[in-house]
Design a protein around this motif. Structure first.
Motif, PDB file in Angstrom:
ATOM      1  N   PHE A 137       0.814  -1.209   0.000  1.00 27.54           N
ATOM      2  CA  PHE A 137       0.000   0.000   0.000  1.00 27.54           C
ATOM      3  C   PHE A 137       0.848   1.260   0.000  1.00 27.54           C
ATOM      4  N   ASP A 138       2.171   1.113   0.105  1.00 30.10           N
ATOM      5  CA  ASP A 138       3.031   2.293   0.147  1.00 30.10           C
ATOM      6  C   ASP A 138       4.343   2.021  -0.592  1.00 30.10           C
ATOM      7  N   ARG A 139       4.253   1.273  -1.681  1.00 32.96           N
ATOM      8  CA  ARG A 139       5.429   1.021  -2.505  1.00 32.96           C
ATOM      9  C   ARG A 139       5.422   2.012  -3.664  1.00 32.96           C
ATOM     10  N   ILE A 140       6.537   2.687  -3.844  1.00 36.00           N
ATOM     11  CA  ILE A 140       6.606   3.728  -4.869  1.00 36.00           C
ATOM     12  C   ILE A 140       7.880   3.514  -5.694  1.00 36.00           C
ATOM     13  N   PRO A 141       7.892   2.557  -6.593  1.00 34.63           N
ATOM     14  CA  PRO A 141       9.073   2.388  -7.457  1.00 34.63           C
ATOM     15  C   PRO A 141       9.292   3.627  -8.305  1.00 34.63           C
ATOM     16  N   ARG A 142      10.541   4.036  -8.422  1.00 35.88           N
ATOM     17  CA  ARG A 142      10.893   5.233  -9.179  1.00 35.88           C
ATOM     18  C   ARG A 142      12.151   4.967 -10.005  1.00 35.88           C
ATOM     19  N   PRO A 143      12.391   5.745 -11.030  1.00 34.38           N
ATOM     20  CA  PRO A 143      13.590   5.519 -11.841  1.00 34.38           C
ATOM     21  C   PRO A 143      14.862   5.677 -11.012  1.00 34.38           C
ATOM     22  N   ILE A 144      15.871   4.928 -11.393  1.00 38.43           N
ATOM     23  CA  ILE A 144      17.175   5.016 -10.741  1.00 38.43           C
ATOM     24  C   ILE A 144      18.228   4.808 -11.822  1.00 38.43           C
ATOM     25  N   ASN A 145      19.321   5.533 -11.738  1.00 35.23           N
ATOM     26  CA  ASN A 145      20.330   5.481 -12.797  1.00 35.23           C
ATOM     27  C   ASN A 145      21.121   4.187 -12.818  1.00 35.23           C
ATOM     28  N   HIS A 146      21.291   3.583 -11.653  1.00 38.62           N
ATOM     29  CA  HIS A 146      22.058   2.337 -11.580  1.00 38.62           C
ATOM     30  C   HIS A 146      21.379   1.405 -10.589  1.00 38.62           C
ATOM     31  N   LYS A 147      21.090   0.205 -11.050  1.00 35.46           N
ATOM     32  CA  LYS A 147      20.397  -0.768 -10.208  1.00 35.46           C
ATOM     33  C   LYS A 147      21.081  -2.125 -10.370  1.00 35.46           C
ATOM     34  N   TYR A 148      21.514  -2.652  -9.241  1.00 38.12           N
ATOM     35  CA  TYR A 148      22.068  -4.007  -9.226  1.00 38.12           C
ATOM     36  C   TYR A 148      21.601  -4.690  -7.960  1.00 38.12           C
ATOM     37  N   MET A 149      20.851  -5.746  -8.105  1.00 36.15           N
ATOM     38  CA  MET A 149      20.362  -6.516  -6.963  1.00 36.15           C
ATOM     39  C   MET A 149      21.126  -7.826  -6.904  1.00 36.15           C
ATOM     40  N   GLY A 150      21.780  -8.065  -5.789  1.00 31.49           N
ATOM     41  CA  GLY A 150      22.543  -9.300  -5.653  1.00 31.49           C
ATOM     42  C   GLY A 150      23.678  -9.125  -4.672  1.00 31.49           C
ATOM     43  N   ALA A 151      24.773  -9.814  -4.960  1.00 34.00           N
ATOM     44  CA  ALA A 151      25.922  -9.820  -4.061  1.00 34.00           C
ATOM     45  C   ALA A 151      27.088  -9.078  -4.677  1.00 34.00           C
ATOM     46  N   GLY A 152      27.866  -8.465  -3.824  1.00 34.82           N
ATOM     47  CA  GLY A 152      29.110  -7.817  -4.234  1.00 34.82           C
ATOM     48  C   GLY A 152      30.193  -8.154  -3.232  1.00 34.82           C
ATOM     49  N   ARG A 153      31.425  -8.237  -3.719  1.00 34.08           N
ATOM     50  CA  ARG A 153      32.567  -8.550  -2.850  1.00 34.08           C
ATOM     51  C   ARG A 153      33.450  -7.308  -2.720  1.00 34.08           C
ATOM     52  N   TYR A 154      33.837  -6.999  -1.501  1.00 34.69           N
ATOM     53  CA  TYR A 154      34.722  -5.879  -1.202  1.00 34.69           C
ATOM     54  C   TYR A 154      36.070  -6.431  -0.724  1.00 34.69           C
ATOM     55  N   ARG A 155      37.148  -5.704  -1.043  1.00 40.56           N
ATOM     56  CA  ARG A 155      38.482  -6.123  -0.587  1.00 40.56           C
ATOM     57  C   ARG A 155      39.323  -4.896  -0.273  1.00 40.56           C
ATOM     58  N   LYS A 156      40.058  -4.988   0.829  1.00 36.65           N
ATOM     59  CA  LYS A 156      40.941  -3.891   1.236  1.00 36.65           C
ATOM     60  C   LYS A 156      42.189  -4.480   1.884  1.00 36.65           C
ATOM     61  N   GLN A 157      43.356  -4.025   1.439  1.00 40.14           N
ATOM     62  CA  GLN A 157      44.611  -4.382   2.113  1.00 40.14           C
ATOM     63  C   GLN A 157      45.163  -3.149   2.808  1.00 40.14           C
ATOM     64  N   ILE A 158      45.649  -3.352   4.017  1.00 36.00           N
ATOM     65  CA  ILE A 158      46.214  -2.235   4.769  1.00 36.00           C
ATOM     66  C   ILE A 158      47.278  -2.772   5.713  1.00 36.00           C
ATOM     67  N   ASP A 159      48.291  -1.978   5.940  1.00 33.77           N
ATOM     68  CA  ASP A 159      49.375  -2.375   6.838  1.00 33.77           C
ATOM     69  C   ASP A 159      48.957  -2.137   8.283  1.00 33.77           C
ATOM     70  N   ILE A 160      49.182  -3.162   9.100  1.00 35.68           N
ATOM     71  CA  ILE A 160      48.929  -3.029  10.536  1.00 35.68           C
ATOM     72  C   ILE A 160      50.174  -2.417  11.175  1.00 35.68           C
ATOM     73  N   PRO A 161      50.037  -1.299  11.880  1.00 34.27           N
ATOM     74  CA  PRO A 161      51.212  -0.664  12.489  1.00 34.27           C
ATOM     75  C   PRO A 161      51.974  -1.627  13.404  1.00 34.27           C
ATOM     76  N   LYS A 162      53.289  -1.536  13.333  1.00 36.10           N
ATOM     77  CA  LYS A 162      54.121  -2.431  14.141  1.00 36.10           C
ATOM     78  C   LYS A 162      53.922  -2.176  15.627  1.00 36.10           C
ATOM     79  N   ASP A 163      53.619  -0.898  15.980  1.00 40.45           N
ATOM     80  CA  ASP A 163      53.468  -0.592  17.407  1.00 40.45           C
ATOM     81  C   ASP A 163      52.126  -1.066  17.972  1.00 40.45           C
ATOM     82  N   TRP A 164      51.354  -1.762  17.152  1.00 39.17           N
ATOM     83  CA  TRP A 164      50.138  -2.400  17.668  1.00 39.17           C
ATOM     84  C   TRP A 164      50.456  -3.770  18.287  1.00 39.17           C
ATOM     85  N   ASP A 165      51.695  -4.142  18.282  1.00 34.24           N
ATOM     86  CA  ASP A 165      52.083  -5.426  18.879  1.00 34.24           C
ATOM     87  C   ASP A 165      51.733  -5.416  20.366  1.00 34.24           C
ATOM     88  N   GLY A 166      51.106  -6.500  20.805  1.00 33.18           N
ATOM     89  CA  GLY A 166      50.704  -6.618  22.198  1.00 33.18           C
ATOM     90  C   GLY A 166      49.348  -6.001  22.505  1.00 33.18           C
TER      91      GLY A 166
END
Length: 934
Positions: free
Chosen positions: A112-141
């Motif tokens: 009773f309150d669904r209002i589909p509207r245009p959208i420039n980009h639509k993707y329904m499903g799964a996506g995978r994210y990846r990030k590499q980063i250095d862990i500071p050495k002074d985080w030891d302990g």
């Protein structure tokens, strides 16, 4: 800060944990339990070590991934396919970054309150994210935590190819202990799979589109083995102080040594207001929770007009050495219900609210940026608002932090529409409310709980949820559902919407309608004035949402109607002006009711709902928080939406007055400033064109905070005017900036007009002869001498050759109720009527846009386009409706004949001063040579 602090006045109390600290984000897919966390706070302690992962992440869509993801076919690691990798910014949804194809949005579930509207980009499903980063050495302990601000719908997270956790929550931010998954001094790889096609608990956040991605920051933080796990500060207004809650956690079996907590509380400009230092004793589980009461000197309460914030800098000392810290902002206020009124800081309070439907045209998601929200909220404050209702959703912490600063109280809501889950998630409102409490209790702007929209969760769950909130968070008020079934057993206040036989408050009501209520009430989704959105905003839609109403479609509709762009733009301005008129009228009517305790103006910006193959622009501002051309500015809105406003009770008083007419205008004051308004003197002036016509002054007496009552009555003895004029009644409270105004139109007493040159068709003749003595009935010998003919539309005489050489006024149908109202959400046949600045109006005080001057004249116009047989046409009055443009007055010229003036939907014969004056001026113009020049 020094850690040898002078001990302030404090009281140590035990804190019973009524909410599990890990239950909301728990999931057995990964081994790392979830704990509540804070990301992207306004300030960090110098004793915190945080790596923000904001920025570019690798991303790849995976359309083949199904079900609960295990990174491949088995429980062990299987490397994803990164061959189609791209980068996305985190935080941010993937739709706003070009993932997917143009399409129609996938909205939440309520049919009773669904209002589909245009959208420039639509993707329904799964996506995978990846990030590499250095862990500071002074985080030891140290212990290393992965903190996730928010994801929709859900995420499965790995660190260095080891499972960590699965996350799918309502509103919380969570952290995960990944110490055993990382090596300080080396690189860590974080991979997450995110789905947006599974049900989320985000409510109205997904009403435009079920977006996907991490919508808030992700961070890594290193803490000592003994750490501050949380700090939040509870204001204690009546004690002019605060209660500082500190949670300490110790991991492992090592001896933590001697522990102390030291705190310094200060204003934002650094003025110290309190300090304390206290020893910590951990229990057998390595936990210590304490609450410290302290007085704040000097003390400043938080109010919307003065949103005063303090800082609490808390440091954990281990054997006298600072090892960890936390900086928390807070304000002190008390919001409560007593009887049938709201009280803020022990003074009566009026909720000047607006609605928010989570509309972000550029980003689709709420920007994780305090400054972006602060900019918007400052505009709301300039317009006088002090409260916002978030329809079936909870905004992100950055919004609450901005509201803390700006002075806006917030009503977040659980994601339930009646007892319906807005997506197909499990029904558990108590858990949702507990999560809201645990993660948002730190914000002074968080004012009220609400379980959803326009319904009832059922019993006894409604009472159980209410009881839990009142027991655990007495600093906040609660209603069951906005516009729903609110009773003294499940709510502190009401938002009437026809439940239990009560009238609705979505539209203006008569004073006294809600006098029987025993609790305060806020008008639910108030006014909601439907017009079409302005297509000229199209160039602003540069993000994920395309302009719902394009310039191409707009201009095509004008061509179809036979109009040029000038008329279209005039009608848009007229719509905005009419919307502004009803905004002022509606809010003033609500404030004239002493029983009313607030309203939620619906909505502050355009929601752009599809109606009649177009899109509505019912907001006060456009979707980009800009004033509408021809509408009200925030400063103009403030005049009737501030803490104290002047009101005129115009019930039964028409805005059109005739010379000699006497009108008594009751003036009221609605006073909700914190201080009394003592010995108020009201000055008033009725002026036209800058020239005073009438003026006066009177003592109105004193007004205490919360007073809504009549201040006095002024009598307008309508002065004699030579020609009709627009006059403005301006009323001011002396020695203040409190002022308001109302427009009137003054007409002279009509002088008898000879009609010797006029003939009228038999159906109009009685009315014409009464107004113009000497007029003849068409078809008689006397009529042959007439140079002016007044005929009804479609009268057979209009085709008679005897009219050749005569100047003809055709008066078309003008039946039914005046066509002057705007619909609630919906679109009617009055969406702005505009007027050409034309000499035929003579001294009639016409302006470009419809106003109360026309409210007794305008009916339904003639739909455009006109037939080709009409010949050449000059439009003089044009209006827009939901499907058509309309013409109300036009001049037409056919070959081998004089021009004719044609009215349709203008009630020229209703006998009002404005109708008589308009008709007189039209006939006077028709007598001139200018009329026949086309």
């Amino acid at each position: 800060m020094s850690f040898h602090l002078k001990l302030g006045i404090f009281l140590i109390v035990s804190l019973v944990l009524l909410v599990s600290s890990t239950g909301f984000g728990d999931d057995h897919w990964g081994p790392c339990p979830a704990s509540p966390a804070v990301v992207n706070p306004p300030m960090l302690s110098p004793f915190q070590s945080v790596l923000a992962l904001r920025g570019e992440w690798d991303f790849v869509a995976d359309t083949n991934l199904l079900g609960r993801h295990r990174m491949g076919k088995g429980p062990e690691w299987n490397e994803p396919d990164w061959s189609q990798v791209r980068t996305l910014h985190v935080p941010g949804c993937w739709e706003a970054q070009g993932v997917g194809e143009p399409g129609i949005s996938e909205t939440w579930d309520p049919l009773f309150d669904r209002i589909p509207r245009p959208i420039n980009h639509k993707y329904m499903g799964a996506g995978r994210y990846r990030k590499q980063i250095d862990i500071p050495k002074d985080w030891d302990g140290k212990r290393v935590w992965l903190k996730v601000g928010g994801v929709r719908t859900e995420a499965w997270i790995w660190v260095n190819k080891k499972r960590v956790a699965h996350l799918n929550t309502f509103c919380g931010t969570y952290k995960y202990d990944i110490t055993d998954h990382v090596v300080p001094g080396e690189q860590v790889e974080i991979i997450a799979t995110v789905r947006n096609d599974s049900p989320s608990r985000k409510g109205c956040m997904a009403a435009y589109h079920r977006f996907g991605g991490f919508y808030r920051d992700i961070e890594l933080e290193a803490t000592p083995q003994t750490r501050i796990d949380d700090v939040w500060v509870q204001g204690r207004l009546d004690r002019k102080g605060a209660r500082v809650h500190v949670s300490i956690r110790h991991e492992g079996n090592s001896d933590p040594g001697t522990l102390e907590v030291a705190a310094a509380l200060a204003t934002l400009n650094g003025e110290r207001v309190a300090t304390f230092q206290h020893p910590i004793t951990l229990n057998a589980d390595g936990i210590a929770d304490l609450a410290v009461e302290t007085t704040l000197m000097p003390f400043h309460a938080w109010t919307p007009e003065n949103p005063f914030l303090y800082l609490a800098e808390v440091v954990l000392l281990q054997n006298g050495v600072p090892v960890h810290g936390w900086v928390e902002r807070f304000g002190v206020r008390k919001l409560e219900v007593k009887g049938d009124r709201f009280y803020l800081n022990n003074e009566p309070f009026f909720m000047r609210g607006y609605g928010d439907d989570y509309i972000y045209p550029l980003t689709l998601i709420s920007p994780p940026d305090r400054e972006a929200h602060r900019k918007h909220l400052d505009i709301a404050r300039r317009a006088g608002f002090n409260y916002v209702r978030h329809h079936t959703h909870c905004e992100i912490p950055e919004f609450f932090e901005a509201a803390d600063e700006a002075g806006i109280l917030i009503q977040p809501e659980l994601p339930y529409y009646h007892d319906i889950t807005t997506e197909a998630f499990s029904f558990d409102p108590l858990c949702d409310l507990q999560e809201l409490y645990r993660h948002y209790r730190r914000y002074v702007s968080f004012a009220s709980y609400c379980t959803g929209n326009e319904g009832h969760l059922g019993s006894p769950v409604d009472k159980e949820v209410y009881a839990w909130a009142k027991q655990n968070d007495p600093d906040r008020i609660m209603q069951h559902q906005d516009g729903g079934c609110n009773t003294p057993d499940n709510a502190d206040y009401d938002t009437p919407n026809s439940y239990g036989g009560m009238a609705t408050s979505i539209v203006p009501w008569k004073r006294g309608t809600f006098d029987a209520l025993t609790m305060p009430f806020i008008a639910h989704e108030y006014l909601n004035l439907g017009i079409k959105m302005d297509p000229r905003t199209e160039p602003l839609f540069t993000g994920v949402i395309p302009a719902p109403r394009s310039m191409e479609d707009y201009e095509a509709s004008l061509v179809q109607a036979g109009l040029n762009r000038t008329w279209g733009d005039r009608c848009l301005r007229a719509a905005h002006g009419l919307q502004g008129y009803y905004q002022k009228q509606g809010i003033e009517q609500a404030r004239l009711d002493p029983a009313c305790d607030g309203y939620s103006y619906w909505t502050i910006i355009d929601v752009m709902v599809n109606q009649e193959n177009t899109y509505t622009g019912q907001g006060f501002l456009n979707a980009f928080w800009e004033p509408k051309e021809g509408g009200l500015t925030p400063e103009e809105f403030f005049a009737f939406n501030g803490p104290t406003v002047l009101l005129a009770d115009l019930d039964g008083i028409n805005a059109v007055l005739t010379a000699g007419e006497s009108v008594a205008v009751p003036l009221w004051i609605s006073h909700f400033a914190a201080e009394p308004l003592n010995d108020a003197v009201l000055t008033w002036t009725l002026a036209a064109g800058g020239n005073p016509l009438l003026s006066g002054e009177f003592d109105a007496g004193s007004f205490s905070p919360g007073d809504v009552r009549q201040a006095g009555t002024i009598t307008l003895e309508t002065p004699s005017v030579v020609t009709p004029v627009k006059a403005t009644l301006q009323v001011t409270v002396n020695k203040t900036d409190i002022s308001n105004h109302w427009d009137f139109w003054l007409f002279p007493a009509r002088q008898e007009q000879p009609g010797n040159d006029i003939a009228a068709t038999e159906d109009l003749f009685p009315e014409i002869a009464r107004r113009y003595p000497g007029a003849a009935q068409l078809g008689t010998a006397e009529a042959e001498k007439a140079s002016l003919v007044i005929a009804s539309e479609n009268h057979p005489a209009l085709t008679d050759t005897s009219l050749t050489g005569k100047r003809v006024l055709i008066i078309g149908a003008a039946e039914g109720e005046p066509n002057i109202k705007l619909g609630w959400w919906s679109l009617g046949n009055q969406l702005g009527t505009a007027f050409e600045s034309h000499p035929l109006f003579g001294d009639f005080p016409v302006e470009e846009s419809i106003s109360p001057l026309w409210f007794r004249l305008i009916k339904k116009g003639m739909p455009l386009p006109l037939n080709a047989e009409e010949g050449q046409v000059e439009h003089i009055v044009i209006g827009e409706g939901r499907k058509n443009y309309f013409t109300y007055l036009y001049r037409q010229k056919q070959e081998h004949s004089l021009p004719r003036l044609h009215s349709h939907g203008l009630d020229l014969l209703n006998g009002t001063p404005e109708a008589d004056s308009l008709l007189d001026n039209l006939l006077d113009y028709m007598r001139t040579d200018a009329f026949i020049q086309f």
